[in-house]
Design a protein around this motif. Structure first.
Motif: not given
Length: 105
Positions: A94, A22, A39, A92
């Motif tokens: 992101l 990240l 995403n 998840w």
């Protein structure tokens, strides 16, 4: 890297175990489930305490480089998780803008 380039790279690695870096410096291992315009959707293993696990620590995991991935084609990775299974998998989401790099495990 632009969002379009990152999206293309993520689509290329869909269904493969990857290391995600990240922009804030965090890194984790996951499997890319799918990617959309904004995403990245990933799955990651957790233990019984819901603590994230590293995919490379799972018994029986075999690393696969990009050349091996192309040899088998997408959707059929030649890796396994042996007899040990994580307690569960969690999803998840992101934002693509938060990604700095992605690499096959």
């Amino acid at each position: 890297m632009s969002n379009e380039n990152m999206m293309s790279l993520c689509q290329r690695y869909t269904n493969y175990p990857v290391k995600v870096s990240l922009a804030n410096g965090e890194e984790f291992e996951s499997v890319i489930e799918y990617v959309d315009q904004e995403n990245l959707h990933v799955l990651y293993p957790v233990d019984q305490s819901e603590y994230p696990m590293q995919i490379t620590q799972l018994e029986g995991f075999q690393s696969m480089n990009e050349n091996e991935a192309h040899r088998y084609g997408y959707g059929y990775p030649p890796y396994g998780y042996g007899g040990f299974r994580p307690y569960g998998w969690r999803r998840w989401v992101l934002p693509l803008t938060a990604l700095a790099a992605i690499a096959l495990l």
